[in-house]
Scaffold this active site. Structure first.
Site, PDB file in Angstrom:
ATOM      1  N   THR A  85     -11.636  -4.483  14.455  1.00 32.45           N
ATOM      2  CA  THR A  85     -11.442  -6.063  14.830  1.00 32.45           C
ATOM      3  C   THR A  85     -10.179  -6.195  14.282  1.00 32.45           C
ATOM      4  O   THR A  85      -9.180  -6.772  14.732  1.00 32.45           O
ATOM      5  CB  THR A  85     -12.336  -6.680  14.520  1.00 32.45           C
ATOM      6  OG1 THR A  85     -13.766  -6.392  15.123  1.00 32.45           O
ATOM      7  CG2 THR A  85     -12.491  -8.079  14.814  1.00 32.45           C
ATOM      8  N   ALA A  86      -9.873  -5.962  12.841  1.00 28.67           N
ATOM      9  CA  ALA A  86      -8.814  -6.568  12.107  1.00 28.67           C
ATOM     10  C   ALA A  86      -7.707  -5.771  12.774  1.00 28.67           C
ATOM     11  O   ALA A  86      -6.515  -6.255  12.890  1.00 28.67           O
ATOM     12  CB  ALA A  86      -8.741  -6.178  10.722  1.00 28.67           C
ATOM     13  N   LYS A  87      -7.625  -4.443  13.062  1.00 25.95           N
ATOM     14  CA  LYS A  87      -6.696  -3.656  13.402  1.00 25.95           C
ATOM     15  C   LYS A  87      -6.292  -4.183  15.113  1.00 25.95           C
ATOM     16  O   LYS A  87      -4.996  -3.818  15.323  1.00 25.95           O
ATOM     17  CB  LYS A  87      -6.937  -2.175  13.424  1.00 25.95           C
ATOM     18  CG  LYS A  87      -6.822  -1.683  12.204  1.00 25.95           C
ATOM     19  CD  LYS A  87      -5.600  -1.552  11.348  1.00 25.95           C
ATOM     20  CE  LYS A  87      -5.530  -1.045  10.189  1.00 25.95           C
ATOM     21  NZ  LYS A  87      -4.109  -1.392   9.394  1.00 25.95           N
TER      22      LYS A  87
ATOM     23  N   ASN B  89       1.477  -2.225   5.492  1.00 26.85           N
ATOM     24  CA  ASN B  89       0.678  -1.122   5.572  1.00 26.85           C
ATOM     25  C   ASN B  89      -0.489  -0.772   4.912  1.00 26.85           C
ATOM     26  O   ASN B  89      -1.506  -0.129   5.305  1.00 26.85           O
ATOM     27  CB  ASN B  89       1.670   0.085   4.961  1.00 26.85           C
ATOM     28  CG  ASN B  89       0.782   1.522   4.872  1.00 26.85           C
ATOM     29  OD1 ASN B  89       0.653   2.237   5.739  1.00 26.85           O
ATOM     30  ND2 ASN B  89       0.645   1.621   3.540  1.00 26.85           N
TER      31      ASN B  89
ATOM     32  N   TYR C  50     -13.348  -3.142  10.568  1.00 29.28           N
ATOM     33  CA  TYR C  50     -11.775  -2.726  10.551  1.00 29.28           C
ATOM     34  C   TYR C  50     -11.108  -2.764  11.843  1.00 29.28           C
ATOM     35  O   TYR C  50      -9.957  -3.006  12.151  1.00 29.28           O
ATOM     36  CB  TYR C  50     -11.945  -1.234   9.937  1.00 29.28           C
ATOM     37  CG  TYR C  50     -10.653  -0.404   9.883  1.00 29.28           C
ATOM     38  CD1 TYR C  50      -9.646  -0.458   8.935  1.00 29.28           C
ATOM     39  CD2 TYR C  50     -10.498   0.162  11.013  1.00 29.28           C
ATOM     40  CE1 TYR C  50      -8.512   0.190   8.928  1.00 29.28           C
ATOM     41  CE2 TYR C  50      -9.177   1.358  11.062  1.00 29.28           C
ATOM     42  CZ  TYR C  50      -8.273   1.094   9.968  1.00 29.28           C
ATOM     43  OH  TYR C  50      -7.238   1.900  10.200  1.00 29.28           O
TER      44      TYR C  50
ATOM     45  N   GLY D  21       0.787  -1.132   0.177  1.00 26.79           N
ATOM     46  CA  GLY D  21      -0.076  -0.054  -0.084  1.00 26.79           C
ATOM     47  C   GLY D  21       0.861   1.219   0.096  1.00 26.79           C
ATOM     48  O   GLY D  21       0.576   2.225   0.764  1.00 26.79           O
ATOM     49  N   GLY D  22       1.999   1.169  -0.645  1.00 27.70           N
ATOM     50  CA  GLY D  22       2.879   2.364  -1.007  1.00 27.70           C
ATOM     51  C   GLY D  22       2.655   3.468  -1.604  1.00 27.70           C
ATOM     52  O   GLY D  22       3.572   4.290  -1.722  1.00 27.70           O
TER      53      GLY D  22
ATOM     54  N   SER E 227      -3.786   0.544  14.251  1.00 24.72           N
ATOM     55  CA  SER E 227      -4.400   1.838  14.524  1.00 24.72           C
ATOM     56  C   SER E 227      -4.907   2.119  15.974  1.00 24.72           C
ATOM     57  O   SER E 227      -5.418   1.023  16.622  1.00 24.72           O
ATOM     58  CB  SER E 227      -5.545   1.838  13.777  1.00 24.72           C
ATOM     59  OG  SER E 227      -6.556   2.911  13.897  1.00 24.72           O
TER      60      SER E 227
HETATM   61  N1  LIG Z   1      -4.844   7.896   8.248  1.00 26.45           N
HETATM   62  C1  LIG Z   1      -5.048   7.666   9.456  1.00 26.45           C
HETATM   63  O1  LIG Z   1      -5.272   8.424  10.319  1.00 26.45           O
HETATM   64  C2  LIG Z   1      -4.651   6.080  10.076  1.00 26.45           C
HETATM   65  C3  LIG Z   1      -4.879   5.934  11.370  1.00 26.45           C
HETATM   66  C4  LIG Z   1      -4.757   4.814  12.115  1.00 26.45           C
HETATM   67  C5  LIG Z   1      -4.087   3.952  11.341  1.00 26.45           C
HETATM   68  N2  LIG Z   1      -3.821   4.042   9.910  1.00 26.45           N
HETATM   69  C6  LIG Z   1      -3.163   2.694   9.183  1.00 26.45           C
HETATM   70  O2  LIG Z   1      -1.985   3.369   8.473  1.00 26.45           O
HETATM   71  C7  LIG Z   1      -2.021   2.632   7.197  1.00 26.45           C
HETATM   72  C8  LIG Z   1      -1.972   3.691   6.197  1.00 26.45           C
HETATM   73  O3  LIG Z   1      -3.073   4.464   6.147  1.00 26.45           O
HETATM   74  P1  LIG Z   1      -3.652   5.400   5.112  1.00 26.45           P
HETATM   75  O4  LIG Z   1      -4.606   6.538   5.671  1.00 26.45           O
HETATM   76  O5  LIG Z   1      -2.508   6.063   4.455  1.00 26.45           O
HETATM   77  O6  LIG Z   1      -4.399   4.601   4.282  1.00 26.45           O
HETATM   78  P2  LIG Z   1      -5.110   4.979   2.688  1.00 26.45           P
HETATM   79  O7  LIG Z   1      -6.243   4.308   2.583  1.00 26.45           O
HETATM   80  O8  LIG Z   1      -5.072   6.393   2.523  1.00 26.45           O
HETATM   81  O9  LIG Z   1      -4.026   4.323   1.760  1.00 26.45           O
HETATM   82  C9  LIG Z   1      -3.715   2.931   1.733  1.00 26.45           C
HETATM   83  C10 LIG Z   1      -3.074   2.535   0.360  1.00 26.45           C
HETATM   84  O10 LIG Z   1      -3.109   1.082   0.328  1.00 26.45           O
HETATM   85  C11 LIG Z   1      -3.633   0.696  -0.890  1.00 26.45           C
HETATM   86  N3  LIG Z   1      -4.496  -0.458  -0.776  1.00 26.45           N
HETATM   87  C12 LIG Z   1      -5.859  -0.387  -0.525  1.00 26.45           C
HETATM   88  N4  LIG Z   1      -6.093  -1.536  -0.779  1.00 26.45           N
HETATM   89  C13 LIG Z   1      -5.369  -2.395  -1.417  1.00 26.45           C
HETATM   90  C14 LIG Z   1      -5.073  -3.656  -1.912  1.00 26.45           C
HETATM   91  N5  LIG Z   1      -6.375  -4.450  -1.798  1.00 26.45           N
HETATM   92  N6  LIG Z   1      -3.887  -4.038  -2.570  1.00 26.45           N
HETATM   93  C15 LIG Z   1      -3.104  -3.160  -2.713  1.00 26.45           C
HETATM   94  N7  LIG Z   1      -3.136  -2.210  -2.095  1.00 26.45           N
HETATM   95  C16 LIG Z   1      -4.162  -1.443  -1.587  1.00 26.45           C
HETATM   96  C17 LIG Z   1      -4.042   2.068  -1.437  1.00 26.45           C
HETATM   97  O11 LIG Z   1      -4.305   2.201  -2.791  1.00 26.45           O
HETATM   98  C18 LIG Z   1      -3.534   3.106  -0.883  1.00 26.45           C
HETATM   99  O12 LIG Z   1      -2.429   3.575  -1.456  1.00 26.45           O
HETATM  100  C19 LIG Z   1      -3.167   1.759   7.218  1.00 26.45           C
HETATM  101  O13 LIG Z   1      -2.658   0.409   7.664  1.00 26.45           O
HETATM  102  C20 LIG Z   1      -4.292   2.242   8.076  1.00 26.45           C
HETATM  103  O14 LIG Z   1      -5.178   1.471   8.814  1.00 26.45           O
HETATM  104  C21 LIG Z   1      -4.072   5.145   9.517  1.00 26.45           C
END
Ligand SMILES: NC(=O)c1ccc[n+]([C@@H]2O[C@H](COP(=O)([O-])OP(=O)(O)OC[C@H]3O[C@@H](n4cnc5c(N)ncnc54)[C@H](O)[C@@H]3O)[C@@H](O)[C@H]2O)c1
Length: 255
Positions: free
Chosen positions: A163-165, A96, A161, A18-19, A148
């Site tokens: 639950t998974a986290k 990620n 979500y 997810g980069g 998270s």
């Molecule tokens: N943004 C926040 O406030 C926040 C808070 C707590 C935890 N997180 C965690 O941090 C991480 C990143 O969060 P984010 O906000 O940048 O998420 P986001 O949804 O903005 O980005 C996730 C990335 O993963 C990619 N992705 C999604 N499903 C995919 C799949 N099936 N296969 C391949 N790629 C896929 C997306 O295209 C995207 O580039 C996640 O694990 C999220 O749960 C984020």
């Protein structure tokens, strides 16, 4: 402000899921700035290619973008194999990729539940399983799982979500014990409210709503993905070599 440069990360091979956007893109950028060799998998091809080009244009090592879906486990395993073939054995895995779709309890179907676990949890395990032999070959490695803080609050707007986290922490502890004898460390990060472009577009559309969240933090600044990435760099570097089976909250003191 100035931030750390980690000599141990130069040339290290990093695999990020997810980069292409959001925090994942900040993680890819942060490792590239350390002159690490990064491969990342993501569904979003345009954003993935653009990120790789942007980093290369700065004179940093161009990351290897691999289009792929982390819910397709054979495809994920193949992407990890390709990263190894092109860059060498993977020393750091950052799990990620996720999707924090909101959902109401009454609307959740069995399929939705399974899809949510698949995009937020299942791939963490299979990616770790797939990199284990490569890390053994290197004499060790570091796996960083994104959890998270939302599950701690009891995120009623996204129970599947949450639950998974929460499960990501259980997985982290179990894998840390299983992989420890091979000098492979496994840790988790629990971010708070990170204001990514997607979060702003979907949930924090106005400056007032952003400020309302900032007011809930003890540190009254907007939390950015690069701040999460800095903790990941530390956990990936040799500086944290005796840290495993832990979870780190990076939330600016969210109440
Ligand atoms: N943004 C926040 O406030 C926040 C808070 C707590 C935890 N997180 C965690 O941090 C991480 C990143 O969060 P984010 O906000 O940048 O998420 P986001 O949804 O903005 O980005 C996730 C990335 O993963 C990619 N992705 C999604 N499903 C995919 C799949 N099936 N296969 C391949 N790629 C896929 C997306 O295209 C995207 O580039 C996640 O694990 C999220 O749960 C984020």
């Amino acid at each position: 402000m100035t931030f750390a440069q980690y000599p141990s990360l130069a040339e290290r091979v990093i695999f990020v899921t997810g980069g292409a956007t959001g925090i994942g893109a900040d993680i890819v950028e942060a490792f590239a700035q350390q002159r690490a060799r990064v491969a990342f998998v993501d569904l979003q091809a345009e954003a993935g290619d653009a990120l790789a080009e942007r980093i290369a244009a700065r004179g940093e090592p161009k990351p290897l973008y691999l289009r792929g879906d982390v819910t397709d486990i054979p495809a994920l395993q193949a992407a990890i194999g390709r990263a190894r073939d092109e860059l060498g054995p993977i020393g750091v895995l950052v799990n990620n990729a996720a999707n924090d779709r909101r959902h109401k309890v009454d609307d959740v179907t069995v399929d939705f539940w399974d899809e949510t676990q698949n995009v937020n949890l299942r791939h963490h395990f299979f990616a770790a399983q797939a990199v284990r032999a490569q890390m053994r070959e290197l004499g060790g490695g570091s796996i960083i799982n994104m959890s998270s803080t939302s599950w701690r609050f009891g995120a009623s707007e996204m129970p599947a979500y949450a639950t998974a986290k929460a499960a990501v922490l259980g997985l982290t502890r179990a894998l840390a014990r299983a992989f420890g004898p091979d000098n492979i460390r496994v840790n988790a990060i629990e971010p708070g409210a990170v204001m990514t472009p997607k979060q702003r577009q979907l949930w924090y559309k106005t400056e007032d709503s952003v400020q309302a969240m900032v007011e809930r933090q003890l540190l009254r600044r907007v939390l950015l993905g690069e701040e999460i990435a800095r903790m990941i760099l530390f956990l990936a570097a040799d500086d944290s070599r005796m840290i495993t089976k832990q979870s780190f909250i990076v939330d600016a003191g969210l109440r």
